[in-house]
Write a protein that holds these residues in place. Structure first.
Motif, PDB file in Angstrom:
ATOM      1  N   GLN A 192       7.052 -17.232  -3.862  1.00  0.00           N
ATOM      2  CA  GLN A 192       7.216 -18.280  -4.868  1.00  0.00           C
ATOM      3  C   GLN A 192       6.526 -17.919  -6.181  1.00  0.00           C
ATOM      4  OE1 GLN A 192       5.866 -21.866  -2.889  1.00  0.00           O
ATOM      5  NE2 GLN A 192       7.827 -22.145  -1.861  1.00  0.00           N
ATOM      6  N   VAL A 193       6.760 -16.699  -6.617  1.00  0.00           N
ATOM      7  CA  VAL A 193       6.215 -16.223  -7.890  1.00  0.00           C
ATOM      8  C   VAL A 193       7.370 -15.682  -8.720  1.00  0.00           C
ATOM      9  CG1 VAL A 193       4.679 -14.547  -9.002  1.00  0.00           C
ATOM     10  CG2 VAL A 193       3.996 -15.632  -6.854  1.00  0.00           C
ATOM     11  N   LYS A 194       7.438 -16.074  -9.963  1.00  0.00           N
ATOM     12  CA  LYS A 194       8.486 -15.584 -10.849  1.00  0.00           C
ATOM     13  C   LYS A 194       8.016 -14.320 -11.556  1.00  0.00           C
ATOM     14  CE  LYS A 194      10.661 -20.059 -11.760  1.00  0.00           C
ATOM     15  NZ  LYS A 194      11.072 -21.026 -12.802  1.00  0.00           N
ATOM     16  N   PRO A 195       8.869 -13.297 -11.607  1.00  0.00           N
ATOM     17  CA  PRO A 195       8.500 -12.085 -12.352  1.00  0.00           C
ATOM     18  C   PRO A 195       8.303 -12.378 -13.831  1.00  0.00           C
ATOM     19  CG  PRO A 195      10.410 -11.709 -10.930  1.00  0.00           C
ATOM     20  CD  PRO A 195      10.183 -13.180 -10.957  1.00  0.00           C
ATOM     21  N   ASN A 196       7.576 -11.512 -14.487  1.00  0.00           N
ATOM     22  CA  ASN A 196       7.367 -11.619 -15.930  1.00  0.00           C
ATOM     23  C   ASN A 196       8.720 -11.463 -16.633  1.00  0.00           C
ATOM     24  OD1 ASN A 196       6.763 -11.235 -18.649  1.00  0.00           O
ATOM     25  ND2 ASN A 196       4.935 -10.015 -18.229  1.00  0.00           N
ATOM     26  N   LYS A 224       1.118 -10.851  -5.559  1.00  0.00           N
ATOM     27  CA  LYS A 224       1.640 -11.982  -6.332  1.00  0.00           C
ATOM     28  C   LYS A 224       1.342 -11.818  -7.816  1.00  0.00           C
ATOM     29  CE  LYS A 224       1.478 -15.652  -2.813  1.00  0.00           C
ATOM     30  NZ  LYS A 224       0.840 -16.946  -2.451  1.00  0.00           N
ATOM     31  N   SER A 225       0.129 -11.435  -8.121  1.00  0.00           N
ATOM     32  CA  SER A 225      -0.261 -11.253  -9.520  1.00  0.00           C
ATOM     33  C   SER A 225       0.469 -10.067 -10.139  1.00  0.00           C
ATOM     34  CB  SER A 225      -1.770 -11.059  -9.617  1.00  0.00           C
ATOM     35  OG  SER A 225      -2.199 -11.071 -10.970  1.00  0.00           O
ATOM     36  N   LEU A 226       0.650  -8.996  -9.367  1.00  0.00           N
ATOM     37  CA  LEU A 226       1.393  -7.832  -9.856  1.00  0.00           C
ATOM     38  C   LEU A 226       2.832  -8.218 -10.193  1.00  0.00           C
ATOM     39  CD1 LEU A 226       1.524  -4.715 -10.288  1.00  0.00           C
ATOM     40  CD2 LEU A 226       2.160  -4.520  -7.875  1.00  0.00           C
ATOM     41  N   LEU A 227       3.425  -9.055  -9.379  1.00  0.00           N
ATOM     42  CA  LEU A 227       4.780  -9.522  -9.628  1.00  0.00           C
ATOM     43  C   LEU A 227       4.838 -10.412 -10.865  1.00  0.00           C
ATOM     44  CD1 LEU A 227       7.745  -9.853  -8.801  1.00  0.00           C
ATOM     45  CD2 LEU A 227       7.021 -11.672  -7.222  1.00  0.00           C
ATOM     46  N   ALA A 228       3.893 -11.322 -10.977  1.00  0.00           N
ATOM     47  CA  ALA A 228       3.892 -12.265 -12.100  1.00  0.00           C
ATOM     48  C   ALA A 228       3.637 -11.575 -13.434  1.00  0.00           C
ATOM     49  CB  ALA A 228       2.838 -13.350 -11.867  1.00  0.00           C
ATOM     50  N   CYS A 283       6.165  -5.249  -4.439  1.00  0.00           N
ATOM     51  CA  CYS A 283       5.884  -4.334  -3.325  1.00  0.00           C
ATOM     52  C   CYS A 283       5.778  -5.173  -2.049  1.00  0.00           C
ATOM     53  CB  CYS A 283       4.585  -3.573  -3.560  1.00  0.00           C
ATOM     54  SG  CYS A 283       4.531  -2.642  -5.107  1.00  0.00           S
ATOM     55  N   ILE A 284       5.919  -4.529  -0.917  1.00  0.00           N
ATOM     56  CA  ILE A 284       5.790  -5.232   0.358  1.00  0.00           C
ATOM     57  C   ILE A 284       4.318  -5.240   0.767  1.00  0.00           C
ATOM     58  CG2 ILE A 284       6.361  -5.227   2.803  1.00  0.00           C
ATOM     59  CD1 ILE A 284       8.707  -6.034   1.216  1.00  0.00           C
ATOM     60  N   PRO A 285       3.747  -6.417   0.988  1.00  0.00           N
ATOM     61  CA  PRO A 285       2.338  -6.473   1.408  1.00  0.00           C
ATOM     62  C   PRO A 285       2.155  -5.924   2.816  1.00  0.00           C
ATOM     63  CG  PRO A 285       3.324  -8.658   1.458  1.00  0.00           C
ATOM     64  CD  PRO A 285       4.337  -7.751   0.829  1.00  0.00           C
ATOM     65  N   GLY A 286       1.000  -5.311   3.046  1.00  0.00           N
ATOM     66  CA  GLY A 286       0.712  -4.728   4.347  1.00  0.00           C
ATOM     67  C   GLY A 286       0.740  -5.741   5.474  1.00  0.00           C
ATOM     68  N   THR A 287       0.509  -7.017   5.144  1.00  0.00           N
ATOM     69  CA  THR A 287       0.556  -8.070   6.149  1.00  0.00           C
ATOM     70  C   THR A 287       1.905  -8.092   6.857  1.00  0.00           C
ATOM     71  OG1 THR A 287      -0.992  -9.393   4.842  1.00  0.00           O
ATOM     72  CG2 THR A 287       0.295 -10.561   6.495  1.00  0.00           C
ATOM     73  N   CYS A 288       2.965  -7.708   6.160  1.00  0.00           N
ATOM     74  CA  CYS A 288       4.303  -7.669   6.772  1.00  0.00           C
ATOM     75  C   CYS A 288       4.384  -6.640   7.888  1.00  0.00           C
ATOM     76  CB  CYS A 288       5.352  -7.346   5.706  1.00  0.00           C
ATOM     77  SG  CYS A 288       5.623  -8.664   4.507  1.00  0.00           S
ATOM     78  N   PHE A 289       3.448  -5.689   7.895  1.00  0.00           N
ATOM     79  CA  PHE A 289       3.416  -4.652   8.928  1.00  0.00           C
ATOM     80  C   PHE A 289       2.172  -4.792   9.799  1.00  0.00           C
ATOM     81  CE2 PHE A 289       5.387  -2.996   5.021  1.00  0.00           C
ATOM     82  CZ  PHE A 289       6.685  -2.836   5.480  1.00  0.00           C
TER      83      PHE A 289
END
Length: 449
Positions: free
Chosen positions: A36-40, A365-369, A375-381
Motif C-alpha cells: 500500500q505504497v505509491k511509487p514516486n 516501502k520507503s525505497l518504493l515511495a 524489490c522483494i523483501p526477504g520476509t517473503c522467503f
C-alpha cells in the motif's frame, strides 16, 4: 410452507470458505500486494520484483518456438483432450531432454501445468495432514503455500549466506523425525542463486538415505548456470534415495505463460512402488491433463532450439549479476551476495545502519515511495533483513535502479560509503575484470564485502 419449515427447522444461509482456502497463502503476493505504497510519480517505476524473464521484453523467445506454436494452432489434435499425464510423444521428448539426470523413460514423466503444478502434485501425493516436509530458508515459498493449506507442517532448514548459500547440514538433519515425508532441495536456488557442487549434493543425499526420506528436487533453473560453475542433477548421484524432479520450459525457453512443466520419477530401487505412481496419476486427473497445444510442439521445442541462444542469454544475466554486485558492494550498509546461477540476487540490508527503519519491510516501502523501485523483501522467503532483485531487466534499467538504491542508502544510512581500503566510494572505479583502480595501481578485490 417452505421445505425448510416442513423439515422441522428454519434454514438459514450458512456458506463458509473451506479450511484449505483460508489456510492457503502466497507470501510474496500477500506481502507485496499489501505494501500500500505509491511509487514516486516523478521517477519511472522499476519493478525488480518480477520473476518473469519476459516482463520487460528484452529477452526474446526463440523464433523456432514461436513458429512452432503458430503451426500447432492449425492442428486439430492440438485442440483435443489428451491423456491426463500427457501425450506419450511429449513425455518421451522430456525423457530424452532430461537424460543427463540418469536413466529416464516416458513412463517416468508426468506432464503438468507448469513447475508449480508439478510441485503441488508431488506434495499432494507424498504427504498429508499430520506429516511434515522440510524446505530451505531462504526459499521460494510455493511449498509452504501448498503444504500448509493441506494441513502439512512445513519445517525450514537454514542456508548459509557466508558459504554461497550451502545447506546447513546440521540444521537439516535436526529437523527430520518419524513424520517427515520429504526434503525439498532447490538447486539452482530461488532466491539465492546458489549452485551446489557434487560433493555438497552427496552430503545432502547421505542424510536423506540415513533417515529414508525422499527428495523433491526443484530444478526449474537447471540451465541458468554462470561461468565457472557446474550444475549436477541430484538424481544422478542418488544410489537409493527416490528423487522427484520438478521442472519445465518456463524459464529457459522464456514462456512462463504457457504453463508447461513436468515431474520425473527417479526411483532406481523401486522404493516408491506402483501405488505411489498411481497416486500421481490420480492427482493428475483432477485437471484432465496439461495444455495440449503446447504438448504437441514440446518435442520440437526441446530438440530444435539453438544452444547459442541459451549461451547468449546466460552471458547477459551473468553480466547483470556482476554489475549489480560491483555497484552495490560500494555501499557499506548493503551486502550483495554474488549468485552462481538462476536470475536473482539476494542482498543483505544492514538495518542497524538505517536509524529510521526497524526492518527490511520499512526499508523497501520507503525505497518504493522515494525512488520508485520495488524489490522483494526477504520476509517473503522467510529470511528477514534481506531483499531479492531480479537480474533479467534491461541493462540500462538495472544501472538506473542500482544508482537509485545507492542514492537512497546514502541519504538514509548513518555510515559513509567506503571501499575495503578506506577510500570513499566516489573515488573507486572497477573495470571489467573486477580490479580496484586508483592512482594507476590495480589490486584485485572481493565483490562481496
Amino acid at each position: 410452507m417452505s421445505r425448510s419449515t416442513e423439515m422441522g427447522c428454519e434454514r438459514k444461509w450458512d456458506v463458509r470458505p473451506s479450511r484449505l482456502s483460508l489456510k492457503t497463502c502466497n507470501p510474496i503476493r500477500s506481502i507485496v500486494e499489501n505494501l500500500q505504497v505509491k511509487p514516486n510519480p516523478n521517477k519511472k517505476f522499476i519493478p525488480l520484483s518480477i520473476g518473469d524473464p519476459t516482463a520487460f521484453g528484452n529477452l526474446k523467445t526463440p523464433d523456432n518456438v514461436l513458429q512452432a506454436i503458430c503451426d500447432s494452432v492449425k492442428l486439430n489434435e492440438s485442440r483435443s483432450y489428451g491423456p491426463t499425464i500427457g501425450h506419450f510423444d511429449a513425455r518421451r521428448a522430456v525423457a530424452e531432454y532430461s537424460s543427463h539426470q540418469g536413466p529416464v523413460t516416458a513412463d517416468d514423466v508426468i506432464l503438468c501445468s507448469g513447475c508449480s503444478h508439478a510441485i503441488e502434485m508431488v506434495v499432494s501425493v507424498i504427504a498429508e495432514a499430520g506429516r511434515n516436509i522440510i524446505v530451505p530458508r531462504p526459499g521460494y515459498m510455493i511449498h509452504t503455500t501448498i503444504g500448509e493449506g493441506m494441513g502439512i507442517t512445513i519445517k525450514y532448514y537454514d542456508l548459509l549466506p557466508d558459504e554461497n548459500w550451502k545447506v546447513d547440514l546440521r540444521s537439516l538433519e535436526s529437523l527430520i523425525d518419524i513424520n517427515t515425508a520429504a526434503i525439498v532441495v532447490n538447486n539452482p536456488s530461488n532466491p539465492c542463486g546458489s549452485v551446489y557442487t557434487e560433493e555438497h549434493l552427496c552430503e545432502i543425499l547421505e542424510i536423506a538415505s540415513k533417515y529414508c526420506v525422499p527428495i523433491i528436487a526443484d530444478e526449474i533453473y537447471e540451465h541458468f548456470i554462470f561461468s565457472n560453475h557446474k550444475f549436477t542433477p541430484i538424481s544422478v548421484l542418488s544410489k537409493d534415495v527416490p528423487i522427484l524432479t520438478c521442472s519445465g520450459i518456463t524459464k529457459r525457453f522464456l514462456v512462463p505463460g504457457w504453463r508447461m512443466g513436468w515431474v520425473i520419477i527417479h526411483d532406481r530401487q523401486n522404493i516408491l512402488g506402483k501405488e505411489f505412481r498411481k497416486g500421481l496419476y490420480n492427482i493428475s486427473s483432477r485437471l484432465l491433463g496439461p495444455n495440449t497445444l503446447i504438448q504437441r510442439i514440446l518435442p520440437l521445442i526441446l530438440k530444435s532450439t539453438p544452444l547459442d541462444y541459451f549461451d547468449d542469454m546466460m552471458a547477459f544475466v551473468e553480466s547483470q549479476a556482476k554489475y549489480a554486485c560491483q555497484a552495490l558492494s560500494k555501499v557499506p550498509s548493503l551486502r550483495p551476495i554474488m549468485p552462481q546461477g538462476s536470475m536473482y540476487m539476494m542482498i543483505e540490508i544492514k538495518i542497524s545502519c538505517f536509524p529510521k527503519f526497524t526492518n527490511e519491510l520499512a526499508f523497501i516501502k520507503s525505497l518504493l515511495a522515494e525512488q520508485s523501485i520495488l524489490c522483494i523483501p526477504g520476509t517473503c522467503f522467510n529470511y528477514p533483513n534481506f531483499m531479492r532483485i531480479v537480474l533479467t531487466v534491461p541493462e540500462e534499467i538495472l544501472h538506473e535502479a542500482c544508482a537509485r538504491i545507492i542514492e537512497f542508502c546514502k541519504e538514509h544510512s548513518d555510515v559513509k560509503s567506503k571501499d575495503q581500503n578506506g577510500h570513499t566510494a566516489e573515488h573507486v572505479i572497477y573495470d571489467s575484470t573486477n580490479l580496484y583502480v586508483k592512482g594507476g595501481i590495480r589490486t584485485r578485490v572481493s565483490l562481496i564485502t
